[in-house]
Design an enzyme around this catalytic site. Structure first.
Site, short mmCIF file in Angstrom:
data_model
loop_
_atom_site.label_atom_id
_atom_site.label_comp_id
_atom_site.label_asym_id
_atom_site.label_seq_id
_atom_site.Cartn_x
_atom_site.Cartn_y
_atom_site.Cartn_z
N VAL A 50 0.71 -1.09 -0.15
CA VAL A 50 0.10 -0.03 -0.01
C VAL A 50 0.88 1.26 -0.02
CG1 VAL A 50 -1.84 1.41 1.38
CG2 VAL A 50 -1.87 -1.27 1.17
N CYS A 51 1.80 1.28 0.54
CA CYS A 51 2.72 2.31 0.97
C CYS A 51 3.31 2.91 -0.21
CB CYS A 51 4.02 2.01 1.81
SG CYS A 51 3.55 1.34 3.45
N PRO A 52 3.74 2.29 -1.42
CA PRO A 52 4.28 3.13 -2.40
C PRO A 52 3.03 3.59 -3.38
CG PRO A 52 4.38 0.58 -2.81
CD PRO A 52 4.04 0.94 -1.46
N ILE A 55 3.00 7.06 -1.50
CA ILE A 55 3.85 7.90 -1.79
C ILE A 55 3.99 8.54 -3.15
CG2 ILE A 55 6.55 7.82 -1.62
CD1 ILE A 55 6.19 5.42 0.57
#
Length: 179
Positions: A50-52, A55
């Site tokens: 999920v993070c990228p 970002i």
């Protein structure tokens, strides 16, 4: 957790600003970018799923934030070396236009109250800090749910009006007038 009206705590963290090991590293402090709005967002771990997406979405809006005199700081509890490795290996992060801060001692995450109690990583927290250093917006998501950077930009626009903004207000629309 620190909230609206609290002063952002002092911090001094290593950060990654490029993929070139010779110029990749710098330090970011509370005093960096004086007089500007700051959008500080946290993610749990590098090299995850999920993070990228979040970002990269903040990266796509970096120009819009800059037009509003705001800097973006992305933060996780991973080291600056892990950030660099991730940026070098993930095509959506290679040209990221904002620093990735390494809160490896968890000092900023703990001071803001955004550490997950069981996992020991940062929650998906977002803070908008005004030029005087006061928190004006806080949002925290569960580890499994990504946030909406476009909504963060909308809230920044609303805060910058210093007026009453109704639900779903968008930049350029009328604000509310008190009777």
């Amino acid at each position: 957790m620190l909230t609206i009206g609290c002063k952002i705590p002092a911090f001094d963290l290593p950060a990654v600003v490029s993929t070139d090991p010779a110029t990749a590293f710098t330090r970011i402090t509370r005093e960096s970018a004086p007089g500007q709005w700051k959008v500080i967002f946290f993610w749990p771990k590098d090299f995850t799923f999920v993070c990228p997406t979040e970002i990269a979405a903040f990266g796509e809006l970096a120009g819009a934030f800059a037009e509003r005199d705001a800097v973006i700081y992305g933060v996780s509890t991973d080291s600056e070396y892990v950030h660099l490795a991730w940026r070098r290996s993930h095509p959506d992060l290679e040209t990221l236009p904002f620093p990735m801060l390494a809160d490896i001692k968890r000092e900023l995450s703990a001071a803001l109250g955004v550490l997950h109690p069981d996992e020991g990583v940062a929650l998906r927290a977002t803070f908008i800090v005004d030029p005087a250093g006061f928190i004006r917006f806080v949002s925290v998501n569960d580890l499994s749910v990504g946030r909406n950077p476009q909504e963060v930009l909308r809230v920044l626009d609303a805060l910058r009006t210093e007026a009453l903004c109704p639900c779903n207000w968008q930049k350029g629309e009328d604000v509310l007038q008190a009777a």
